[in-house]
Design a protein around this motif. Structure first.
Motif, PDB file in Angstrom:
ATOM      1  N   LEU A 172       0.867  -1.191   0.000  1.00  0.00           N
ATOM      2  CA  LEU A 172       0.000   0.000   0.000  1.00  0.00           C
ATOM      3  C   LEU A 172       0.897   1.233   0.000  1.00  0.00           C
ATOM      4  O   LEU A 172       1.911   1.249   0.706  1.00  0.00           O
ATOM      5  N   THR A 213      -3.025   5.393   0.168  1.00  0.00           N
ATOM      6  CA  THR A 213      -3.897   4.255   0.485  1.00  0.00           C
ATOM      7  C   THR A 213      -3.849   3.953   1.987  1.00  0.00           C
ATOM      8  O   THR A 213      -4.892   3.677   2.599  1.00  0.00           O
ATOM      9  N   CYS A 259      -6.132   6.319   3.795  1.00  0.00           N
ATOM     10  CA  CYS A 259      -7.560   6.028   3.553  1.00  0.00           C
ATOM     11  C   CYS A 259      -7.977   4.763   4.314  1.00  0.00           C
ATOM     12  O   CYS A 259      -9.057   4.701   4.893  1.00  0.00           O
ATOM     13  N   ALA A 275      -8.424  -2.014   0.911  1.00  0.00           N
ATOM     14  CA  ALA A 275      -7.827  -0.864   0.205  1.00  0.00           C
ATOM     15  C   ALA A 275      -8.800  -0.220  -0.788  1.00  0.00           C
ATOM     16  O   ALA A 275      -9.005   1.005  -0.755  1.00  0.00           O
ATOM     17  N   LEU A 294     -10.434   3.537  -0.434  1.00  0.00           N
ATOM     18  CA  LEU A 294     -10.163   4.603  -1.408  1.00  0.00           C
ATOM     19  C   LEU A 294     -11.468   5.112  -2.034  1.00  0.00           C
ATOM     20  O   LEU A 294     -11.626   6.294  -2.322  1.00  0.00           O
ATOM     21  N   THR A 298     -14.131   6.594  -8.379  1.00  0.00           N
ATOM     22  CA  THR A 298     -12.886   5.858  -8.104  1.00  0.00           C
ATOM     23  C   THR A 298     -12.580   4.999  -9.317  1.00  0.00           C
ATOM     24  O   THR A 298     -13.363   4.114  -9.662  1.00  0.00           O
ATOM     25  N   GLY A 313      -4.014   6.792  -5.452  1.00  0.00           N
ATOM     26  CA  GLY A 313      -3.546   5.890  -4.396  1.00  0.00           C
ATOM     27  C   GLY A 313      -3.118   4.601  -5.088  1.00  0.00           C
ATOM     28  O   GLY A 313      -3.866   4.095  -5.924  1.00  0.00           O
ATOM     29  N   PHE A 355      -1.891   0.615  -4.729  1.00  0.00           N
ATOM     30  CA  PHE A 355      -1.686  -0.583  -3.912  1.00  0.00           C
ATOM     31  C   PHE A 355      -1.593  -1.766  -4.872  1.00  0.00           C
ATOM     32  O   PHE A 355      -1.791  -1.603  -6.071  1.00  0.00           O
ATOM     33  N   THR A 413      -4.984   3.865  -8.311  1.00  0.00           N
ATOM     34  CA  THR A 413      -6.421   4.140  -8.177  1.00  0.00           C
ATOM     35  C   THR A 413      -6.663   5.644  -8.192  1.00  0.00           C
ATOM     36  O   THR A 413      -6.182   6.366  -7.300  1.00  0.00           O
TER      37      THR A 413
END
Ligand SMILES: Cc1cc2nc3c(=O)[nH]c(=O)nc-3n(C[C@H](O)[C@H](O)[C@H](O)COP(=O)(O)OP(=O)(O)OC[C@H]3O[C@@H](n4cnc5c(N)ncnc54)[C@H](O)[C@@H]3O)c2cc1C
Length: 460
Positions: free
Chosen positions: A254, A258, A261, A327, A331, A338, A369, A371, A382
């Motif tokens: 991550l 992330t 969040c 995750a 997010l 997203t 973000g 991950f 993301t």
């Protein structure tokens, strides 16, 4: 052209009147999947409960040249089960039975609509193990997993869905039912049609039954979570672990955005002042995992890991794994839209790719973000954005192009596990090349000459 009354009556006759939805308010939940910004109302939704019904429904669709979009649970992240105009959705979620568990051959036979979790639970109840564990496994169907060839958190050591599929029952667009594969560990009789249908994203046939390989469960597991002040330290730790010839069952990552969040969402107790976090799991014989865990810890510390938590029991292991599993949901709360992307690069290129994504975010002033399955080289940048902001969406599009371009330049791929669907169909040709794409088109035409299955997906 809406679906005709005669067509709908015939669907009701085949599947039963309760199994067909036509009212707009009932169709809305089937107008999108897990992919942001894609939506289209279907003309109807039909739930099949038997293979015979699927065959009769496809025969009808083929005769009338009506488009069919097959759907499991609709968790797909490339728009694969988003309806196309003037289609009906064929939903398999009610074909959800585990049909057989064969302890002598270590196989499990399930209907395609069984959830991945139900498959894993049935295996565990028999003292066996079904390793593929997509983050969506509580909801996703095994048919959807096969159609997308889904990966999961344990892919590094145990492989992906394809590695566990021994046989498939598939209904062709003509309504013909075929079996491919069997319980034999070895079988080289003819082309592997089974492999053709794995990852075919609902474009070649409708999978109705799946025969899966199970394995004995690992006797023990150790879960660790390491945090790093710098991204490169985490990436170097991954490289060092692989170079030390340790194959952990999980090696997940991550980034800072992330982590924040996730902590906000799941309150796992993650440190907020670090740039990267690695979830590391090793499983196997107790003596082996003790040794591997000690080696992984030493490598993480050598690379300057700031904090290393070792789970003391299963409950704590689950709590640490929650950080990674939540995750996407974490997010998704941050912004109206997203967009979860999916690129894979050779593992030696990971650190560079992660830095590149961060640079792209900065250049286009976007919030990303990242991950992913670091051990597989599979990253999920993301985008936390707003589809109503056309100017920002333009920058998102530019950022995508740059990220995919870089992934390809590094010898990577445009999708490691989410598939092409609608989202990537515009760039498949850049990645696949002319001859492979021509063969794919010819295969599709041979199996579905009238083009009724998931038209407009993967390629036109
Ligand atoms: C929170 C979250 C986490 C996720 N984590 C992962 C992950 O770790 N790894 C991963 O690989 N993916 C992941 N995904 C993506 C998604 O869950 C998988 O692609 C999953 O396999 C889709 O299953 P489904 O039943 O929802 O299929 P759907 O979304 O309904 O369909 C997906 C595609 O398969 C086709 N299809 C579905 N069923 C059949 C069938 N029986 N026969 C023929 N075609 C069919 C559809 O036409 C469509 O093209 C995640 C998604 C979410 C929302």
């Amino acid at each position: 052209m809406a679906l005709s009354k005669d067509f709908l009556d015939e669907l009701r006759r085949v599947a039963g009147p309760d199994q067909v939805l036509t009212r707009a308010e009932d169709l809305i939940p089937y107008s999108f999947d897990g992919t942001a910004a894609l939506q289209q109302l279907p003309g109807a939704v039909v739930f099949a409960t038997t293979t015979e019904q699927v065959a009769a429904i496809l025969k009808l669709a083929n005769q009338t040249q009506t488009a069919v979009v097959t759907r499991g649970s609709g968790t797909g992240l490339s728009g694969g089960s988003v309806p196309c105009p003037e289609c009906f959705v064929l939903c398999l979620a009610r074909m959800d039975k585990i049909l057989e568990l064969d302890p002598a051959n270590l196989t499990l036979l399930a209907q395609a609509g069984a959830t991945t979790q139900a498959v894993a639970d049935a295996a565990a109840n028999a003292g066996l193990f079904y390793p593929p564990d997509p983050g969506s496994m509580r909801i996703s169907t095994i048919g959807g997993n096969v159609a997308e060839n889904s990966g999961g958190l344990r892919g590094l050591k145990y492989g992906i869905t394809r590695n566990y599929v021994m046989g498939l029952e598939v209904v062709l667009p003509s309504g013909e039912v075929l079996w491919t594969g069997n319980k034999c560990v070895k079988d080289v009789a003819g082309y592997s049609l089974r492999d053709l249908f794995i990852g075919s994203e609902g474009t070649l046939g409708v999978i109705t039954k799946v025969l899966l390989r199970l394995i004995p469960p690992p006797p023990a597991k150790k879960t660790m979570l390491a945090t790093f002040a710098q991204m490169d330290q985490a990436a170097q730790t991954v490289s060092d672990i692989i170079a030390a010839r340790i194959i952990p069952c999980t090696l997940e990552f991550l980034d800072r955005t992330t982590i924040r969040c996730v902590e906000d969402f799941a309150k796992v107790g993650l440190p907020l002042d670090c740039e990267a976090l690695l979830l590391m799991e090793t499983d196997g014989a107790p003596v082996v995992i003790a040794e591997e865990a000690a080696q992984m810890e030493a490598l993480a510390r050598k690379n300057g890991c700031r904090q290393l938590l070792v789970a003391r029991d299963d409950a704590e292991a689950t709590r640490l794994a929650t950080a990674r599993r939540s995750a996407f949901s974490a997010l998704a709360r941050v912004s109206p839209t997203t967009i979860l992307e999916d690129v894979t690069v050779p593992r030696s290129e990971l650190a560079g790719m992660i830095r590149f994504i961060a640079g792209v975010a900065q250049k286009h002033q976007l919030k990303i973000g990242t991950f992913g399955h670091m051990g597989d080289g599979n990253l999920h940048p993301t985008f936390l954005t707003n589809e109503r902001n056309a100017e920002e969406m333009h920058r998102v599009e530019l950022a995508f192009q740059e990220i995919f371009g870089e992934a390809m330049r590094l010898g990577g791929t445009i999708t490691g596990e989410h598939g092409v669907g609608l989202s990537k169909k515009g760039i498949l040709h850049k990645f696949a090349g002319e001859a492979p794409l021509r063969v794919m088109r010819e295969l599709r035409r041979a199996l579905d000459p009238k083009g009724i299955l998931n038209p407009g997906k993967m390629f036109d």
